[in-house]
Design an enzyme around this catalytic site. Structure first.
Site, mmCIF file in Angstrom:
data_model
loop_
_atom_site.group_PDB
_atom_site.id
_atom_site.type_symbol
_atom_site.label_atom_id
_atom_site.label_comp_id
_atom_site.label_asym_id
_atom_site.label_seq_id
_atom_site.Cartn_x
_atom_site.Cartn_y
_atom_site.Cartn_z
ATOM 1 N N GLN A 63 -11.021 2.261 10.066
ATOM 2 C CA GLN A 63 -11.069 3.529 10.768
ATOM 3 C C GLN A 63 -12.493 4.063 10.785
ATOM 4 O OE1 GLN A 63 -9.786 2.798 7.928
ATOM 5 N NE2 GLN A 63 -7.615 3.229 7.795
ATOM 6 N N GLN A 100 -8.534 9.168 11.844
ATOM 7 C CA GLN A 100 -8.793 10.044 10.700
ATOM 8 C C GLN A 100 -8.665 11.516 11.051
ATOM 9 O OE1 GLN A 100 -9.981 8.558 7.363
ATOM 10 N NE2 GLN A 100 -8.539 7.308 8.522
ATOM 11 N N LYS A 106 -7.075 13.692 -7.428
ATOM 12 C CA LYS A 106 -6.565 12.335 -7.268
ATOM 13 C C LYS A 106 -7.725 11.387 -6.978
ATOM 14 C CE LYS A 106 -3.202 9.619 -4.661
ATOM 15 N NZ LYS A 106 -2.379 9.537 -3.453
ATOM 16 N N HIS A 129 0.822 -1.208 0.000
ATOM 17 C CA HIS A 129 0.000 0.000 0.000
ATOM 18 C C HIS A 129 0.860 1.264 0.000
ATOM 19 C CE1 HIS A 129 -3.982 1.779 0.755
ATOM 20 N NE2 HIS A 129 -3.317 2.705 1.412
ATOM 21 N N HIS A 138 -10.609 2.500 -1.364
ATOM 22 C CA HIS A 138 -10.835 2.043 0.003
ATOM 23 C C HIS A 138 -11.622 0.744 -0.081
ATOM 24 C CE1 HIS A 138 -10.463 4.068 4.167
ATOM 25 N NE2 HIS A 138 -9.301 3.768 3.655
#
Lengths: 233, 737
Positions: free
Chosen positions: B242, B316, B93, B51, B97
């Site tokens: 999250q 977050q 961008k 990742h 997820h």
């Protein structure tokens, strides 16, 4: 007309409202931070849309107790004009400046779509540019717009003509039970209400997002034009 | 996890549990010259995860074209930056997820939106639009409904609250995404070109500031989770997902933009995947400096957090800022105004190391150069995919009318209104073309005449049949969708979703797709300026074998209109002649018609001639710019007749169609998915076709605007009411709503 827009943490349609007011009044509205305790000299206070305080607890519940609210209450008591849209409407009901409450939409989902609103009376500063019975289009974008009040309050609102707008079909027909026509399930298809002195108006849909043909129309413009006519000094 | 791993000694076994191979762990030992601490091992494992390190994809990503005169920053920053004129830049961008959205669809999707927003506003841009490319499993799969519901609510819940309009995107359904949906979120922002913020730290001694939410124990090892295959225990990984708070994000956007209007910031980066670790390591690494962090100063949500937990938390709505020392109080005042945490948690050093201190102990001390330079880089084996078998003769068992009805009601073509209507698409007051109104969403740049044209595209079934063609087609379709609004395509962001790179055939798909994308990007002057790779998108088949998703290189395209008033939509106008631009051979391989009518996903995908793509598109755009086109819609899934039906459903009028091209079977003409084509409605078809011929572009008159439905050459009319009823049935039925 001097207009002020109140910004709470989480307010997100203040820019839309500023654009609409600028287009119609030709002047820049004042931005008022929620932490202030006094209002400048204004003809109109606007509580715009958004998610004040994240809509946590209840939509508008915390904003109704923000430091600026006593000043807004004094402004109202002195006969000032206030427009609350979407979250602004929710705040006005939580603050007790307008009757009723806004529940979750009937379908329990956020709704973002155009709706049609029927103007119920045209002798108010908010509606004077329309005729009673006129229908205009406005985008709605809310999760909690399902208007409710107890029977006595609804009766009083009806009897005293304090319903400003109802959700309707494009031809003006109102059908409270029809999800297409009354998308969030509001009692009596109520989309906007007025204070007893007709100087405070709360509504769920967003006339400020339809003031430019490029964005799909100018249906919302008469509301702001009417305010300018009524409130210009 | 902390209590378990906290006791464990650092060993090769633990390293493997953290996702490091034996060889990678050996490399860690040689860099450190000792056994790393638990915190150090954690830092290595996330920085070297797929990742964060792109270890399987990096060698191939480098082959993509990334430059053009209008590109200000290509890949390597938090987002891509292009010049849109008038001194302004678009910053954008797309990011995936995927795994979190299967485990916990609402939060997975919501935090996907939150993360990509931060990538954009961290560069100084006010976010002005969100899009999302979604891929779900089969509608028949009992999980699909739960996932669709959660993902759509999550995207809406976050995007609506932060006040950024969600204006477009795409949705596909396919059994290959059962158990591994794709949630690719894209954000576009606008900044002044002289106010773009980068992430390279500078200035020894400068303070390092933490702002935003407090750090908790959520999302620990999220980046590692995203870098491995799912297994039957996937749902047990829910604690690694999250939890987002869009309200705090909204405050963070406003506070950061307020700070960015001053001269306080040296460098800034959001804490995304691998949180404090990746932000501090990348900022210091890019700046060629060292960084000392004092974790006692980190705002914490829970008591007793360890250094390991704080460094790996993916809580977050947090940002890391290197700030000019004499501006710290100014910055603090701004964040306090917005009621956000603000803490000086460290400073830059000349050691070239990241040093992490906690409760009087040094918990990590890692040299940054080798952590970056010696990150694993794999050129994994590839295997070619078999050539798709030719289609063979095909019959039409149902006829044109019935086929159209089935197509416009099928999951991949049904109206998405049920989804869009849960996303606030108008907040900001700049949305010129809302979802479904044009091939690309159009958002005005406030206070200017400029408009942005935004789209996401990919046709995964083409990519599976031929990844190279599919990669090229995804780029070409994004370009085409922008052209169809009259905008000038500028650049793309990509989100490359594939299966396990350890499978040679998947790696072969990946490499071929990138080759195809690169060819199309070069041919169309449409460079890649940012992107994201998501690998290990695999699920278990009932027999225990690992099943890869369809190769899905999602493309997010951005174009600009110098005069946004000239943007056109796809709705059928009140009058005009319908003209097809581009050549038709009647390609039914991998078409939706073949899938919906014959139940087959066979044959080669439609060929794509990039020179013709360019020629046709440039011609269409010039005609739109000249004011000669009333409406335009590209021809994609479902072919010409579906395109016409979509135009009719979006507009007031219908159309009356002429006989198809002679010498071609009607179903091949009406439903073939030949590329590089547009349906336009024009007032003066004669002038239009003459101009096309002069430009070397093939055109063909399809019929006239008129009537209340689609009148087929046979004379049969399908009413618009019927089209709409069929088209709008799927989502409410799926969701029982």
């Amino acid at each position: 007309m001097k207009a002020g827009i109140v910004v709470f943490p989480g307010t997100n349609r203040e820019r839309d409202m500023a654009i609409a007011l600028r287009v119609v009044t030709g002047r820049e509205p004042v931005m008022i931070w929620h932490g202030e305790t006094d209002l400048p000299d204004l003809d109109l206070v606007v509580l715009p849309g958004g998610f004040s305080y994240g809509d946590y607890l209840r939509c508008g519940a915390m904003a109704a107790h923000a430091p600026i609210m006593p000043a807004i209450r004094r402004f109202a008591e002195a006969g000032g004009h206030i427009l609350g849209v979407c979250n602004g409407f929710q705040i006005l009901t939580e603050a007790g400046l307008l009757p009723g409450a806004l529940l979750r939409n009937g379908a329990l989902r956020f709704l973002s779509q155009d709706c049609h609103l029927r103007v119920e009376r045209n002798d108010t500063p908010f509606t004077r540019r329309w005729n009673a019975g006129d229908v205009f289009r406005a985008p709605m974008a809310h999760g909690d717009g399902n208007y409710i009040a107890d029977d006595a309050t609804i009766r009083e609102l009806e009897d005293s003509g304090r319903i400003a707008f109802r959700y309707s079909r494009p031809d003006g027909r109102v059908d409270e039970g029809d999800r297409q026509t009354n998308p969030n399930g509001s009692v009596k298809a109520i989309a906007g209400v007025l204070s007893a002195n007709l100087r405070i108006c709360g509504m769920m849909p967003h006339p400020e997002d339809l003031v430019d043909p490029l964005m799909g129309g100018e249906d919302g413009k008469p509301l702001f034009e009417g305010l300018v006519e009524a409130l210009v000094r | 996890m902390s209590s378990a791993t906290g006791q464990k000694p650092v060993t090769e076994d633990l390293a493997r549990e953290f996702g490091l191979t034996a060889e990678e762990y050996g490399n860690v030992l040689s860099i450190m010259g000792r056994t790393p601490s638990l915190t150090e091992l954690g830092i290595f494992s996330v920085m070297w995860s797929e990742h964060c390190s792109y270890k399987s994809s990096r060698v191939w990503l480098r082959t993509l074209p990334t430059t053009a005169p209008w590109v200000i920053h290509g890949p390597g920053e938090n987002a891509g930056v292009v010049d849109i004129g008038q001194g302004l830049a678009a910053i954008f961008k797309m990011e995936s997820h995927n795994h979190p959205s299967f485990i916990e669809p609402y939060q997975g999707a919501a935090t996907g939106v939150g993360g990509i927003l931060r990538d954009v506003f961290t560069m100084g841009a006010r976010p002005v639009a969100n899009l999302n490319a979604l891929r779900f499993g089969s509608p028949e799969n009992p999980q699909t409904r739960r996932i669709v519901d959660g993902v759509v609510r999550g995207i809406g819940g976050y995007g609506n609250c932060v006040g950024v309009p969600t204006v477009g995107g795409e949705i596909n359904f396919h059994p290959a995404y059962d158990g591994n949906p794709l949630v690719n979120a894209m954000t576009v922002g606008i900044a002044r070109q002289d106010r773009i913020f980068l992430s390279a730290a500078a200035g020894i001694g400068n303070p390092v500031v933490y702002v935003g939410s407090k750090t908790g124990r959520d999302g620990i090892h999220g980046a590692t989770m995203s870098s491995s295959e799912f297994d039957e225990d996937a749902l047990a990984k829910r604690p690694t997902v999250q939890v987002g708070d869009p309200f705090v994000e909204k405050l963070l956007i406003e506070a950061c933009l307020e700070l960015m209007a001053t001269d306080a910031i040296v460098a800034i980066q959001d804490m995304g995947a691998a949180g404090l670790t990746s932000s501090s390591v990348e900022m210091a690494g890019k700046g060629g400096v060292g960084i000392d962090l004092d974790l006692d100063a980190v705002p914490q949500r829970e008591r007793g957090m360890t250094a390991y937990e704080m460094m790996l938390s993916e809580s977050q709505e947090r940002m890391l800022i290197v700030i000019h020392p004499d501006r710290t109080e100014l910055a603090r005042a701004i964040f306090e105004k917005w009621e956000l945490d603000f803490a000086i948690i460290g400073h830059l050093t000349d050691t070239g190391h990241i040093v992490v201190r906690h409760q009087g102990r040094v918990e990590a001390d890692i040299p940054l150069d080798p952590l970056a330079d010696q990150a694993p880089l794999y050129r994994r084996p590839t295997a070619p995919s078999p050539e798709p078998a030719p289609l063979g003769p095909i019959t039409d068992p149902v006829g044109i009318e019935q086929a159209l009805i089935r197509l416009i009601g099928c999951p991949d073509l049904a109206s998405r209104a049920w989804v869009w209507n849960q996303y606030d698409s108008t907040v900001g007051g700049q949305t010129v073309k809302r979802p479904g109104a044009a091939d690309a969403a159009i958002v005005k740049v406030e206070g200017t005449s400029l408009g942005l044209a935004l789209t996401t595209d990919c046709t995964p079934r083409y990519c599976r049949a031929d990844a190279r063609q599919g990669g090229a087609q995804a780029v070409a379709e994004a370009w085409r969708n922008i052209v169809a609004t009259g905008a000038r395509p500028l650049a793309v962001t990509d989100n490359l979703n594939f299966g396990s790179p350890e499978k040679p055939e998947v790696m072969g798909q990946f490499v071929a797709a990138i080759e195809g994308m690169g060819e199309a990007c070069r041919a169309l002057d449409f460079p890649v300026v940012s992107g994201n790779v998501s690998l290990y998108n695999e699920t278990r088949a009932p027999d225990g074998s690992s099943v890869s998703i369809l190769p899905t290189p999602a493309i997010g395209g951005l174009g600009v209109l110098d005069d946004v008033n000239r943007a056109i939509g796809l709705a059928m106008p009140d009058e005009g002649t319908l003209v097809l631009v581009g050549a038709t051979r009647g390609e039914l391989g991998q078409s939706l018609w073949l899938r919906e009518i014959h139940g087959r996903e066979d044959g080669a995908p439609p060929a794509i001639d990039l020179a013709a793509e360019r020629r046709n598109g440039d011609f269409v755009r010039q005609q739109i710019e000249g004011g000669h086109v009333l409406a335009c819609h590209d021809v994609s899934d479902g072919g010409i007749l579906v395109a016409l039906a979509e135009m009719a459903m979006a507009g007031e009028a219908g159309c009356i169609l002429s006989a198809p091209q002679s010498g071609m079977r009607p179903e091949a003409f009406w439903f073939g998915e030949d590329q590089s084509r547009y349906v336009v409605a024009v007032r003066d078809a004669g002038a239009f076709t003459v101009a096309a011929t002069a430009a070397g572009v093939e055109t063909r008159v399809l019929g006239q605007v008129g009537g209340d439905g689609l009148t087929l050459p046979s004379g049969a009319t399908i009413s618009k009411a019927r089209l709409k009823a069929v088209n709008s049935a799927f989502f409410p039925a799926l969701m029982d709503d």
